[in-house]
Design a protein around this motif. Structure first.
Motif, PDB file in Angstrom:
ATOM      1  N   ASP A 142       2.613  27.098   8.507  1.00  0.00           N
ATOM      2  CA  ASP A 142       2.882  27.979   9.634  1.00  0.00           C
ATOM      3  C   ASP A 142       3.067  29.434   9.208  1.00  0.00           C
ATOM      4  O   ASP A 142       2.875  30.345  10.021  1.00  0.00           O
ATOM      5  N   ASP A 143       3.439  29.673   7.941  1.00  0.00           N
ATOM      6  CA  ASP A 143       3.596  31.054   7.464  1.00  0.00           C
ATOM      7  C   ASP A 143       2.288  31.629   6.937  1.00  0.00           C
ATOM      8  O   ASP A 143       2.262  32.747   6.425  1.00  0.00           O
ATOM      9  N   GLY A 144       1.197  30.869   7.039  1.00  0.00           N
ATOM     10  CA  GLY A 144      -0.106  31.358   6.603  1.00  0.00           C
ATOM     11  C   GLY A 144      -0.483  31.009   5.183  1.00  0.00           C
ATOM     12  O   GLY A 144      -1.622  31.258   4.765  1.00  0.00           O
ATOM     13  N   SER A 145       0.419  30.418   4.440  1.00  0.00           N
ATOM     14  CA  SER A 145       0.129  30.045   3.053  1.00  0.00           C
ATOM     15  C   SER A 145      -0.513  28.662   3.010  1.00  0.00           C
ATOM     16  O   SER A 145      -0.409  27.881   3.964  1.00  0.00           O
ATOM     17  N   PRO A 146      -1.184  28.316   1.893  1.00  0.00           N
ATOM     18  CA  PRO A 146      -1.776  26.976   1.797  1.00  0.00           C
ATOM     19  C   PRO A 146      -0.695  25.897   1.796  1.00  0.00           C
ATOM     20  O   PRO A 146       0.358  26.056   1.179  1.00  0.00           O
ATOM     21  N   LEU A 147      -0.950  24.811   2.507  1.00  0.00           N
ATOM     22  CA  LEU A 147      -0.073  23.635   2.451  1.00  0.00           C
ATOM     23  C   LEU A 147      -0.484  22.836   1.218  1.00  0.00           C
ATOM     24  O   LEU A 147      -1.613  22.328   1.147  1.00  0.00           O
ATOM     25  N   ARG A 148       0.410  22.723   0.260  1.00  0.00           N
ATOM     26  CA  ARG A 148       0.072  22.090  -1.016  1.00  0.00           C
ATOM     27  C   ARG A 148       0.546  20.638  -1.060  1.00  0.00           C
ATOM     28  O   ARG A 148       1.582  20.295  -0.494  1.00  0.00           O
ATOM     29  N   LEU A 149      -0.229  19.821  -1.759  1.00  0.00           N
ATOM     30  CA  LEU A 149       0.106  18.426  -1.971  1.00  0.00           C
ATOM     31  C   LEU A 149       0.682  18.239  -3.361  1.00  0.00           C
ATOM     32  O   LEU A 149       0.506  19.087  -4.248  1.00  0.00           O
ATOM     33  N   ALA A 150       1.359  17.122  -3.566  1.00  0.00           N
ATOM     34  CA  ALA A 150       1.821  16.750  -4.904  1.00  0.00           C
ATOM     35  C   ALA A 150       0.679  16.044  -5.633  1.00  0.00           C
ATOM     36  O   ALA A 150      -0.154  15.376  -5.017  1.00  0.00           O
ATOM     37  N   PRO A 151       0.602  16.169  -6.954  1.00  0.00           N
ATOM     38  CA  PRO A 151      -0.421  15.424  -7.690  1.00  0.00           C
ATOM     39  C   PRO A 151      -0.274  13.921  -7.433  1.00  0.00           C
ATOM     40  O   PRO A 151       0.809  13.356  -7.577  1.00  0.00           O
ATOM     41  N   GLY A 152      -1.355  13.281  -7.026  1.00  0.00           N
ATOM     42  CA  GLY A 152      -1.317  11.859  -6.720  1.00  0.00           C
ATOM     43  C   GLY A 152      -2.310  11.524  -5.619  1.00  0.00           C
ATOM     44  O   GLY A 152      -3.114  12.363  -5.202  1.00  0.00           O
ATOM     45  N   ASN A 153      -2.260  10.288  -5.132  1.00  0.00           N
ATOM     46  CA  ASN A 153      -3.213   9.862  -4.109  1.00  0.00           C
ATOM     47  C   ASN A 153      -2.762  10.306  -2.718  1.00  0.00           C
ATOM     48  O   ASN A 153      -1.573  10.561  -2.483  1.00  0.00           O
ATOM     49  N   THR A 154      -3.714  10.392  -1.804  1.00  0.00           N
ATOM     50  CA  THR A 154      -3.469  10.940  -0.472  1.00  0.00           C
ATOM     51  C   THR A 154      -4.099  10.060   0.593  1.00  0.00           C
ATOM     52  O   THR A 154      -5.236   9.603   0.441  1.00  0.00           O
ATOM     53  N   TRP A 155      -3.357   9.819   1.678  1.00  0.00           N
ATOM     54  CA  TRP A 155      -3.914   9.204   2.894  1.00  0.00           C
ATOM     55  C   TRP A 155      -3.972  10.273   3.973  1.00  0.00           C
ATOM     56  O   TRP A 155      -2.984  10.990   4.208  1.00  0.00           O
ATOM     57  N   VAL A 156      -5.128  10.381   4.622  1.00  0.00           N
ATOM     58  CA  VAL A 156      -5.323  11.324   5.720  1.00  0.00           C
ATOM     59  C   VAL A 156      -5.416  10.514   7.005  1.00  0.00           C
ATOM     60  O   VAL A 156      -6.354   9.730   7.195  1.00  0.00           O
ATOM     61  N   GLU A 157      -4.449  10.695   7.886  1.00  0.00           N
ATOM     62  CA  GLU A 157      -4.372   9.955   9.144  1.00  0.00           C
ATOM     63  C   GLU A 157      -4.959  10.814  10.259  1.00  0.00           C
ATOM     64  O   GLU A 157      -4.403  11.856  10.617  1.00  0.00           O
ATOM     65  N   LEU A 158      -6.113  10.380  10.812  1.00  0.00           N
ATOM     66  CA  LEU A 158      -6.815  11.129  11.848  1.00  0.00           C
ATOM     67  C   LEU A 158      -6.376  10.593  13.210  1.00  0.00           C
ATOM     68  O   LEU A 158      -7.048   9.769  13.834  1.00  0.00           O
ATOM     69  N   VAL A 159      -5.248  11.086  13.690  1.00  0.00           N
ATOM     70  CA  VAL A 159      -4.622  10.545  14.902  1.00  0.00           C
ATOM     71  C   VAL A 159      -5.205  11.236  16.136  1.00  0.00           C
ATOM     72  O   VAL A 159      -5.185  12.472  16.238  1.00  0.00           O
ATOM     73  N   PRO A 160      -5.725  10.465  17.098  1.00  0.00           N
ATOM     74  CA  PRO A 160      -6.300  11.067  18.309  1.00  0.00           C
ATOM     75  C   PRO A 160      -5.272  11.885  19.088  1.00  0.00           C
ATOM     76  O   PRO A 160      -4.062  11.618  19.040  1.00  0.00           O
TER      77      PRO A 160
ATOM     78  N   VAL B  45       0.851  -1.182   0.000  1.00  0.00           N
ATOM     79  CA  VAL B  45       0.000   0.000   0.000  1.00  0.00           C
ATOM     80  C   VAL B  45       0.891   1.238   0.000  1.00  0.00           C
ATOM     81  O   VAL B  45       1.855   1.334   0.771  1.00  0.00           O
ATOM     82  N   ARG B  46       0.569   2.197  -0.860  1.00  0.00           N
ATOM     83  CA  ARG B  46       1.448   3.350  -1.052  1.00  0.00           C
ATOM     84  C   ARG B  46       0.634   4.635  -1.182  1.00  0.00           C
ATOM     85  O   ARG B  46      -0.563   4.611  -1.448  1.00  0.00           O
ATOM     86  N   ALA B  47       1.312   5.754  -1.018  1.00  0.00           N
ATOM     87  CA  ALA B  47       0.664   7.059  -1.145  1.00  0.00           C
ATOM     88  C   ALA B  47       1.670   8.076  -1.637  1.00  0.00           C
ATOM     89  O   ALA B  47       2.860   8.019  -1.310  1.00  0.00           O
ATOM     90  N   THR B  48       1.181   9.040  -2.416  1.00  0.00           N
ATOM     91  CA  THR B  48       2.006  10.187  -2.809  1.00  0.00           C
ATOM     92  C   THR B  48       2.097  11.183  -1.666  1.00  0.00           C
ATOM     93  O   THR B  48       3.153  11.749  -1.406  1.00  0.00           O
ATOM     94  N   ASN B  49       0.966  11.391  -0.981  1.00  0.00           N
ATOM     95  CA  ASN B  49       0.887  12.352   0.120  1.00  0.00           C
ATOM     96  C   ASN B  49       0.371  11.662   1.376  1.00  0.00           C
ATOM     97  O   ASN B  49      -0.593  10.893   1.308  1.00  0.00           O
ATOM     98  N   VAL B  50       1.001  11.955   2.508  1.00  0.00           N
ATOM     99  CA  VAL B  50       0.476  11.515   3.801  1.00  0.00           C
ATOM    100  C   VAL B  50       0.180  12.776   4.612  1.00  0.00           C
ATOM    101  O   VAL B  50       1.082  13.566   4.907  1.00  0.00           O
ATOM    102  N   VAL B  51      -1.094  12.969   4.933  1.00  0.00           N
ATOM    103  CA  VAL B  51      -1.545  14.130   5.701  1.00  0.00           C
ATOM    104  C   VAL B  51      -1.941  13.630   7.090  1.00  0.00           C
ATOM    105  O   VAL B  51      -2.822  12.783   7.223  1.00  0.00           O
ATOM    106  N   THR B  52      -1.281  14.138   8.114  1.00  0.00           N
ATOM    107  CA  THR B  52      -1.534  13.704   9.489  1.00  0.00           C
ATOM    108  C   THR B  52      -2.208  14.839  10.253  1.00  0.00           C
ATOM    109  O   THR B  52      -1.679  15.955  10.314  1.00  0.00           O
ATOM    110  N   LEU B  53      -3.387  14.550  10.816  1.00  0.00           N
ATOM    111  CA  LEU B  53      -4.133  15.546  11.583  1.00  0.00           C
ATOM    112  C   LEU B  53      -4.293  15.071  13.021  1.00  0.00           C
ATOM    113  O   LEU B  53      -4.669  13.920  13.262  1.00  0.00           O
ATOM    114  N   ARG B  54      -4.018  15.944  13.999  1.00  0.00           N
ATOM    115  CA  ARG B  54      -4.324  15.651  15.393  1.00  0.00           C
ATOM    116  C   ARG B  54      -5.779  16.017  15.622  1.00  0.00           C
ATOM    117  O   ARG B  54      -6.202  17.149  15.349  1.00  0.00           O
TER     118      ARG B  54
END
Length: 348
Positions: free
Chosen positions: A321-339, A264-273
């Motif tokens: 952190d500088d206020g600009s949008p956090l951009r992803l690379a073109p491709g698939n994304t996993w969003v990890e909703l970590v408690p 299992v693979r991903a281009t982007n891994v987005v981790t949210l607390r």
């Protein structure tokens, strides 16, 4: 006056003849050029289709044939119990959300749009945070059932609900080779075909280049692995594979394989607390209409920022952190909703 005008006309004609004659000669020993080329229009053979319009897939940011995107997205509640592995077609998803459920286990809300497989699964039951996760995509949501209150919450969304417990159309079946209840499979391509008139999804994230965090303003740090802890039972991780230009997934210390045999693979891994609401007893509810700390891991780098979601139907906004949008690379994304009581670590 008439005589002068005639002379002037003859003079202009003479000059024009001289210019034409000069244009028919080369500078090399008077060699005569052939006739000037005449533009021609090549007729397209009858029945030949015009060139396909190029568009960008809203859930991956990749270029694609516009006609191939003219259908709804399909979100499916996918099981992640040990007996449900290997899951079907996770590497063909556009976006996957991993969420905490009861017993310290996790389940997925997997979303397909740009590449619809024939089958996906195993399909499991809905949870209370799933309406907030799936609603921004519109389209279709498929699940096996669930507590009545959770099903009613999902039925109240504008999504097309496909529910195994209520299905009499043959979209779901049980796979003989899998143990129950981890054996419900959805005919995903047929599900999309039957609902082809439903609108496609809108864009969820901002996309950039293949290495979008290279800009110094992001202060992205080199990252070889992402280590996440949801509970004592679930601690997935991602390892950066530069040769494959992808994050490779592990679960509980072992490589995570899908049914095709691929890692299992991903281009982007987005981790949210995320916060956890315990008001449903043993069923934890991830709080999605909220905000918190975020990390985006792309191309062997990780940048820190924040996430925010204003309403159930709103997409998640990622801000550096500088206020600009956090951009992803073109491709698939996993969003990890970590408690919040879990942990997140990044290894250089």
């Amino acid at each position: 006056m008439a005589v002068g005008a005639g002379r002037s006309s003859r003079r202009r004609v003479s000059m024009l003849v001289a210019l034409v004659a000069a244009a028919t000669l080369t500078a090399c020993q008077g060699e005569v050029l052939g006739p000037l080329p005449v533009a021609t229009v090549v007729a397209r053979p009858a029945g030949e289709a015009p060139p396909a319009a190029v568009a960008f897939a809203p859930l991956t940011g990749r270029s694609a044939d516009a006609a191939a995107l003219a259908h709804p997205s399909l979100a499916v509640k996918v099981d992640n119990h040990e007996n449900a592995r290997p899951q079907i077609a996770l590497n063909r998803t556009d976006i996957v959300f991993e969420e905490l459920v009861e017993g310290g286990l996790t389940r997925y809300v997997a979303v397909w749009h740009s590449d619809i497989p024939d089958e996906v699964g195993p399909v499991r039951s809905i949870r209370p945070m799933d309406p907030d996760i799936a609603t921004p995509f519109g389209g279709i949501i498929a699940y096996s059932g669930g507590q009545e209150q959770f099903v009613e919450m999902m039925m109240a969304t504008p999504l097309v609900n496909l529910v195994f417990d209520y299905d009499d159309t043959g979209l779901f079946h049980r796979a003989d080779e899998r143990p129950g209840p981890h054996d419900v499979i959805l005919a995903s391509a047929e599900a999309v075909t039957r609902n082809a008139s439903v609108a496609p999804p809108s864009v969820q994230f901002a996309y950039g280049s293949a290495d979008p965090l290279a800009a110094p303003a992001y202060v992205a740090v080199p990252t070889s692995s992402v280590e996440l802890v949801f509970s004592d039972e679930r601690f997935p991780s991602w390892q950066w594979d530069a040769a494959a230009s992808a994050w490779q997934r592990s679960q509980e210390g072992a490589p995570d394989l899908e049914a095709s045999g691929e890692r299992v693979r991903a281009t982007n891994v987005v981790t949210l607390r995320v916060a956890i609401d315990d008001s449903y007893g043993e069923v934890p509810r991830t709080v999605m209409v909220s905000s918190g700390e975020a990390w985006v891991s792309v191309a062997g780098r990780t940048a820190h920022g924040t996430w925010a979601k204003d309403a159930p139907g709103s997409p998640i906004r990622l801000t550096a952190d500088d206020g600009s949008p956090l951009r992803l690379a073109p491709g698939n994304t996993w969003v990890e909703l970590v408690p919040d009581d879990g942990s997140v670590a990044f290894t250089p």
